[in-house]
Structure formats: structure tokens, C-alpha cells
Write a protein that holds these residues in place. Structure first.
Motif, PDB file in Angstrom:
ATOM      1  N   VAL A   1       0.837  -1.204   0.000  1.00  0.00           N
ATOM      2  CA  VAL A   1       0.000   0.000   0.000  1.00  0.00           C
ATOM      3  C   VAL A   1       0.871   1.254   0.000  1.00  0.00           C
ATOM      4  CG1 VAL A   1      -1.651   1.344   1.356  1.00  0.00           C
ATOM      5  CG2 VAL A   1      -1.970  -1.125   1.089  1.00  0.00           C
ATOM      6  N   ALA A   2       1.947   1.245   0.820  1.00  0.00           N
ATOM      7  CA  ALA A   2       2.855   2.402   0.860  1.00  0.00           C
ATOM      8  C   ALA A   2       3.519   2.630  -0.487  1.00  0.00           C
ATOM      9  CB  ALA A   2       3.908   2.192   1.952  1.00  0.00           C
ATOM     10  N   ALA A   3       3.936   1.533  -1.141  1.00  0.00           N
ATOM     11  CA  ALA A   3       4.588   1.665  -2.446  1.00  0.00           C
ATOM     12  C   ALA A   3       3.620   2.203  -3.495  1.00  0.00           C
ATOM     13  CB  ALA A   3       5.148   0.318  -2.885  1.00  0.00           C
ATOM     14  N   LEU A   4       2.379   1.693  -3.493  1.00  0.00           N
ATOM     15  CA  LEU A   4       1.384   2.163  -4.457  1.00  0.00           C
ATOM     16  C   LEU A   4       1.050   3.638  -4.232  1.00  0.00           C
ATOM     17  CD1 LEU A   4      -1.049  -0.901  -4.584  1.00  0.00           C
ATOM     18  CD2 LEU A   4       0.614  -0.192  -6.314  1.00  0.00           C
TER      19      LEU A   4
ATOM     20  N   LEU B   1       1.764   6.785  -6.877  1.00  0.00           N
ATOM     21  CA  LEU B   1       0.539   7.347  -7.445  1.00  0.00           C
ATOM     22  C   LEU B   1       0.809   8.573  -8.323  1.00  0.00           C
ATOM     23  CD1 LEU B   1      -2.526   7.029  -7.559  1.00  0.00           C
ATOM     24  CD2 LEU B   1      -2.685   8.500  -5.526  1.00  0.00           C
ATOM     25  N   PRO B   2       1.617   9.548  -7.871  1.00  0.00           N
ATOM     26  CA  PRO B   2       1.888  10.699  -8.768  1.00  0.00           C
ATOM     27  C   PRO B   2       2.553  10.290 -10.086  1.00  0.00           C
ATOM     28  CG  PRO B   2       2.559  11.192  -6.510  1.00  0.00           C
ATOM     29  CD  PRO B   2       2.247   9.725  -6.557  1.00  0.00           C
ATOM     30  N   LEU B   3       3.445   9.288 -10.017  1.00  0.00           N
ATOM     31  CA  LEU B   3       4.089   8.817 -11.241  1.00  0.00           C
ATOM     32  C   LEU B   3       3.066   8.197 -12.184  1.00  0.00           C
ATOM     33  CD1 LEU B   3       6.710   8.318 -12.808  1.00  0.00           C
ATOM     34  CD2 LEU B   3       6.941   6.146 -11.565  1.00  0.00           C
ATOM     35  N   ALA B   4       2.120   7.446 -11.620  1.00  0.00           N
ATOM     36  CA  ALA B   4       1.075   6.841 -12.452  1.00  0.00           C
ATOM     37  C   ALA B   4       0.225   7.913 -13.122  1.00  0.00           C
ATOM     38  CB  ALA B   4       0.204   5.922 -11.595  1.00  0.00           C
ATOM     39  N   VAL B   5      -0.096   8.972 -12.372  1.00  0.00           N
ATOM     40  CA  VAL B   5      -0.875  10.074 -12.950  1.00  0.00           C
ATOM     41  C   VAL B   5      -0.113  10.724 -14.097  1.00  0.00           C
ATOM     42  CG1 VAL B   5      -1.846  12.361 -12.485  1.00  0.00           C
ATOM     43  CG2 VAL B   5      -2.159  10.511 -10.832  1.00  0.00           C
TER      44      VAL B   5
END
Length: 292
Positions: A25-28, A32-36
Motif C-alpha cells: 500500500v505504501a509503495a502504491l 501514485l503521482p508517477l502513475a498520474v
């Protein structure tokens, strides 16, 4: 707690599962900003305002990446980061090599060839690590002017080498403290001089700390914006300055997909360096932590 996690009991399996889920969960969340950024960079402009930031693109395209790469800036308009991307490499590579080599020589001299005032010299270099960059902008600009290096790649290389020496000296000094003095003393008895001991004995065992120095310097110089915008000319700007120009000189509709693609291009080299050499960075940092 460690014994419980390492054992094979049902309680240990539950703890291990909870630990892995927490880390996942911490890694995801961290990614998250990179995925966006990635999702936005491959969406057509019309999809960005119509859907969620995390929505998958209906018609993925690489056109924003091609436009972000583009060509050099023309006048007040910046159409891509390609030319400045290579500018950054032309600045980073020599600056990293020179600062690492000088830092290694300094660390070697400060630990194995002690001289009167060596501790004071090291303290002054250490103090240099904590000087805010903004404080030296004006005196550094004057110095570059006196040297005839204003608005040039050589000037930017000089600036980064000057500020990198303090950190590389600290790295190598702490690493060389852990190397037995008897090794150097034996070489001296055999007639080896300053540079021969450095090249034949110290440098071959310095690979871990060289990796640390290279990664640290590469990241700091590549991500630098302040020195790049203050001391570069139009044709010598690094990629960080070009990225700022691209984002802030858009006309008409704001092209967020192009901006995100340009940001990804600018960040790609440092991401690659950390992915490929991150574990060596940690090993190198701990290699010189036994003494000193």
C-alpha cells in the motif's frame, strides 16, 4: 517481533502478510503521482478534462511525447526539450568525473597524508556543504565573469565541480578512514609515492564510494534548476530550465499531456540511475561507516 515474523507459525504468517500488505500500500501510494504523470502523458488532450486523473486512456497516443521531445526553443517559445536534454549530459558527465576525482584525492590526502591544518581544511569543506546556494549567486556570477565563463557550459561545469567537491571529499574521507594506515605505510617503505599509492592501492578499493559519489553528483546536477537558470545562456540551458520554459510559455489551451511527457523525459535519466544502481548506493554508504 522479528522472531515472530521469521518463524513459520500461523501468527508469523499473519504478521508477514500484514507487513507485505502495508509495504505494498505504501509503495502504491508513493507511486501514485508517477502513475498520474504516465497516464496523462499518453492521453489525447480531450480526455484529460473529461475523465479522472487515474482513468485509463481510451485512445492512447505517443504524440505528446513526440511534441515534448520536439526541438530546441525558438525565440520566446519552447517547443521541446531535446537539445537541452543533451546539454544536461554535456554538463553532468564532466562535472561528475572531475568532482569525484578531486574528492577522492582530497579524501586520500586528508586521511593518509595528514598535514598541519588538515582538520581545519576538512571542517571548512564540511561547512561548505551547508552554505545555501542562493547566498553565492552574485559572487559566483562575478567569478565566472572574471574567468570568461559566463553563460557557457564550461561555466556551469565549473560551478557544479566547486560545489560538488565538498560532498565528494566528505564521502571519500569517511571511506578512506576505514582503510588501515599500515597498508599505506608499507607502500611508502617500498618507495611508492603519493600518486602511485593513490592509483595502485586506494583507488582500486574505492569502487563502492565511487558509485555513491557518481550517483549523488549525477542526481544533484541533473535536477539542478537554480544554477542552470542563473548561469546558463540560451544555448547552454539544462533540461530543467527547458522544462520550466515549456510549461510556462504555452499559448492557447494548456497541454497538460505534453507537460507531463516532458517532465517524464527530464526525470528519466535519474530514475534509470537509481533503478540500476540503487543497491550499490546503499552498499557504498555503509562501506565507510565502520570508523570515522
Amino acid at each position: 517481533m522479528d522472531n515472530v515474523i521469521r518463524s513459520r507459525t500461523p501468527a508469523a504468517r499473519v504478521w508477514r502478510l500484514m507487513l507485505h500488505l502495508t509495504l505494498l500500500v505504501a509503495a502504491l501510494w508513493y507511486l501514485l503521482p508517477l502513475a498520474v504523470m504516465v497516464l496523462t502523458s499518453i492521453k489525447p488532450l480531450g480526455e484529460i478534462g473529461a475523465g479522472s486523473l487515474l482513468a485509463l486512456p481510451e485512445n492512447p497516443t505517443l504524440a505528446p511525447w513526440l511534441k515534448a521531445w520536439g526541438s530546441a526553443c525558438t525565440g520566446m517559445r519552447c517547443d521541446g526539450v531535446s537539445g537541452y536534454f543533451w546539454n544536461s549530459f554535456a554538463i553532468v558527465i564532466p562535472a561528475v568525473i572531475i568532482a569525484t576525482l578531486i574528492g577522492a584525492l582530497n579524501g586520500y590526502a586528508l586521511t593518509k597524508w595528514r598535514f598541519k591544518g588538515a582538520e581545519l581544511v576538512f571542517a571548512m569543506m564540511l561547512f561548505g556543504c551547508f552554505i545555501p546556494f542562493q547566498v553565492i549567486l552574485l559572487p559566483m556570477a562575478q567569478t565566472l565573469g572574471w574567468l570568461g565563463l559566463s553563460s557557457s557550459r564550461a561555466g556551469l561545469i565549473f560551478v557544479h565541480v566547486v560545489f560538488g567537491i565538498a560532498f565528494t571529499t566528505l564521502f571519500f574521507r569517511n571511506f578512506y578512514v576505514s582503510i588501515p594506515d599500515e597498508l599505506v605505510s608499507a607502500a611508502k617503505l617500498d618507495g611508492a609515492g603519493f600518486f602511485r599509492i593513490f592509483w595502485r592501492i586506494l583507488l582500486p578499493v574505492s569502487k563502492p564510494i565511487i558509485v555513491v559519489s557518481v550517483i549523488w553528483q549525477f542526481t544533484q546536477i541533473w535536477n539542478d534548476f537554480l544554477f542552470g537558470v542563473a548561469f546558463s545562456g540560451h544555448d547552454t540551458q539544462p533540461v530543467t530550465v527547458a522544462l520550466n520554459n515549456l510549461v510556462n510559455t504555452s499559448t492557447g489551451v494548456k497541454e497538460y499531456n505534453v507537460d507531463m511527457a516532458a517532465a517524464m523525459i527530464a526525470a528519466l535519466p535519474t530514475l534509470v540511475v537509481y533503478v540500476l544502481a540503487g543497491k550499490y548506493f546503499v552498499r557504498g554508504l555503509t562501506a565507510g561507516s565502520v570508523k570515522g
